[in-house]
Design a protein around this motif. Sequence first.
Motif, PDB file in Angstrom:
ATOM      1  N   ASP A  60      24.138 -40.693 -50.222  1.00  0.00           N
ATOM      2  CA  ASP A  60      24.205 -41.964 -49.499  1.00  0.00           C
ATOM      3  C   ASP A  60      23.067 -42.053 -48.488  1.00  0.00           C
ATOM      4  OD1 ASP A  60      24.954 -40.154 -47.580  1.00  0.00           O
ATOM      5  OD2 ASP A  60      26.969 -40.966 -47.274  1.00  0.00           O
ATOM      6  N   PHE A  61      22.059 -41.170 -48.660  1.00  0.00           N
ATOM      7  CA  PHE A  61      20.860 -41.123 -47.823  1.00  0.00           C
ATOM      8  C   PHE A  61      21.143 -40.653 -46.399  1.00  0.00           C
ATOM      9  CE2 PHE A  61      20.376 -44.700 -50.861  1.00  0.00           C
ATOM     10  CZ  PHE A  61      19.475 -44.094 -51.715  1.00  0.00           C
ATOM     11  N   SER A  62      22.320 -40.107 -46.166  1.00  0.00           N
ATOM     12  CA  SER A  62      22.669 -39.562 -44.856  1.00  0.00           C
ATOM     13  C   SER A  62      22.118 -38.146 -44.722  1.00  0.00           C
ATOM     14  CB  SER A  62      24.184 -39.541 -44.685  1.00  0.00           C
ATOM     15  OG  SER A  62      24.767 -38.619 -45.597  1.00  0.00           O
ATOM     16  N   PRO A  63      22.048 -37.607 -43.491  1.00  0.00           N
ATOM     17  CA  PRO A  63      21.605 -36.218 -43.316  1.00  0.00           C
ATOM     18  C   PRO A  63      22.466 -35.228 -44.094  1.00  0.00           C
ATOM     19  CG  PRO A  63      21.562 -37.361 -41.215  1.00  0.00           C
ATOM     20  CD  PRO A  63      22.227 -38.292 -42.189  1.00  0.00           C
ATOM     21  N   THR A  64      23.770 -35.481 -44.199  1.00  0.00           N
ATOM     22  CA  THR A  64      24.632 -34.541 -44.924  1.00  0.00           C
ATOM     23  C   THR A  64      24.336 -34.543 -46.417  1.00  0.00           C
ATOM     24  OG1 THR A  64      26.357 -36.249 -45.005  1.00  0.00           O
ATOM     25  CG2 THR A  64      26.509 -34.618 -43.254  1.00  0.00           C
ATOM     26  N   SER A  65      24.095 -35.724 -46.989  1.00  0.00           N
ATOM     27  CA  SER A  65      23.773 -35.749 -48.419  1.00  0.00           C
ATOM     28  C   SER A  65      22.373 -35.190 -48.660  1.00  0.00           C
ATOM     29  CB  SER A  65      23.899 -37.165 -48.991  1.00  0.00           C
ATOM     30  OG  SER A  65      22.909 -38.025 -48.494  1.00  0.00           O
ATOM     31  N   GLU A  66      21.492 -35.297 -47.664  1.00  0.00           N
ATOM     32  CA  GLU A  66      20.172 -34.686 -47.795  1.00  0.00           C
ATOM     33  C   GLU A  66      20.283 -33.168 -47.794  1.00  0.00           C
ATOM     34  OE1 GLU A  66      15.923 -34.626 -45.404  1.00  0.00           O
ATOM     35  OE2 GLU A  66      17.002 -36.513 -45.677  1.00  0.00           O
ATOM     36  N   ASN A  67      21.151 -32.624 -46.945  1.00  0.00           N
ATOM     37  CA  ASN A  67      21.371 -31.174 -46.951  1.00  0.00           C
ATOM     38  C   ASN A  67      21.885 -30.706 -48.300  1.00  0.00           C
ATOM     39  OD1 ASN A  67      20.609 -31.010 -44.253  1.00  0.00           O
ATOM     40  ND2 ASN A  67      22.703 -31.116 -43.483  1.00  0.00           N
ATOM     41  N   VAL A  71      30.506 -27.469 -51.361  1.00  0.00           N
ATOM     42  CA  VAL A  71      30.470 -28.286 -50.156  1.00  0.00           C
ATOM     43  C   VAL A  71      29.473 -27.685 -49.169  1.00  0.00           C
ATOM     44  CG1 VAL A  71      31.841 -29.262 -48.281  1.00  0.00           C
ATOM     45  CG2 VAL A  71      32.883 -28.898 -50.528  1.00  0.00           C
ATOM     46  N   VAL A  72      28.547 -28.514 -48.706  1.00  0.00           N
ATOM     47  CA  VAL A  72      27.445 -28.057 -47.863  1.00  0.00           C
ATOM     48  C   VAL A  72      27.536 -28.746 -46.509  1.00  0.00           C
ATOM     49  CG1 VAL A  72      24.937 -27.892 -47.647  1.00  0.00           C
ATOM     50  CG2 VAL A  72      26.008 -27.808 -49.920  1.00  0.00           C
ATOM     51  N   LYS A  73      27.509 -27.953 -45.458  1.00  0.00           N
ATOM     52  CA  LYS A  73      27.603 -28.518 -44.117  1.00  0.00           C
ATOM     53  C   LYS A  73      26.239 -28.766 -43.493  1.00  0.00           C
ATOM     54  CE  LYS A  73      29.372 -27.544 -39.492  1.00  0.00           C
ATOM     55  NZ  LYS A  73      30.070 -26.572 -38.640  1.00  0.00           N
ATOM     56  N   GLU A  74      25.298 -27.856 -43.717  1.00  0.00           N
ATOM     57  CA  GLU A  74      23.985 -28.008 -43.086  1.00  0.00           C
ATOM     58  C   GLU A  74      22.913 -27.506 -44.025  1.00  0.00           C
ATOM     59  OE1 GLU A  74      23.572 -23.925 -40.515  1.00  0.00           O
ATOM     60  OE2 GLU A  74      24.432 -25.678 -39.519  1.00  0.00           O
TER      61      GLU A  74
END
Length: 275
Positions: free
Chosen positions: A9-16, A140-143
């Motif tokens: 969704d182009f958020s920092p979390t989806s980028e991680n 599942v990835v947090k960072e």
Amino acid sequence: MKKILVPIDFSPTSENASKLAARIAKLADSEVHILNMIEVPTGVVDMTSGSSFSIPESMLYIRKVRDNMLTFKERIFSEVENVLHAIRFQSPIDGILSYSEKIEADMIIMGSRGHSRIQELLIGSNTEKVVRNSKIPVLVVKEDNENFIPRNIVFASSFKEGKDEALKKLLKLSKQFNNTIHLLKVNTPQNFENTNDCRNRIENFVKHLDIPNYTVNIYNDENIENGILNFSNEINSDMIALATHERSGLFHIFNRGITRSLAKNANRPVLTLRV
């Protein structure tokens, strides 16, 4: 591992999550599918057709999403040979699950805004629902985890008879990484077993499985969550793998009454394996 699905969704979390997917894809020579679910903006009305949104506005919005996805794809996956992208008009959960089945994905990799607890890491609006309902493993990835290589994987379980399906799935995914599986049984004051019984149970649990490299570990802690995280920190593991229950999505090794906080550095990727 042939195919990896990464909802974005182009958020920092989806980028991680995407960065981690790119690293795994390079190691495993996997095909990556990035997926974006579109929700048409509300409040845009086409007076000529009576529809809830105008065709020109919608097409402009879709084109912008497509351009963003192509830019994202080039920036994150430039070193991955096979990357495909898709945009779908569907609710996020249904879309992710149906698309994973359509492409026959081997793994879904998702970001999470979770905090310090394993259950909080996995319990989020979309991530938790995918974890609960996905038939395939979900990482599942947090960072952002730079230089991620799954060489040391902690597999935590009760190692009860008939609970080996999750470990089989893990071995299928990880066999090409030349890693070590650290089998972990956490003892707590409320549910304590002596070391000899625990070790025998674990050895019996895995004797029919082909695990090239593994260790057997019995760890004592005040609760299961802390035990998993403290042990993972001690050996500096790359990933934690856990079984999830088919109906509830909760870890079958967890007691629902365990609510104490976990250590604040629960930053490793968590692989959930539905049984």
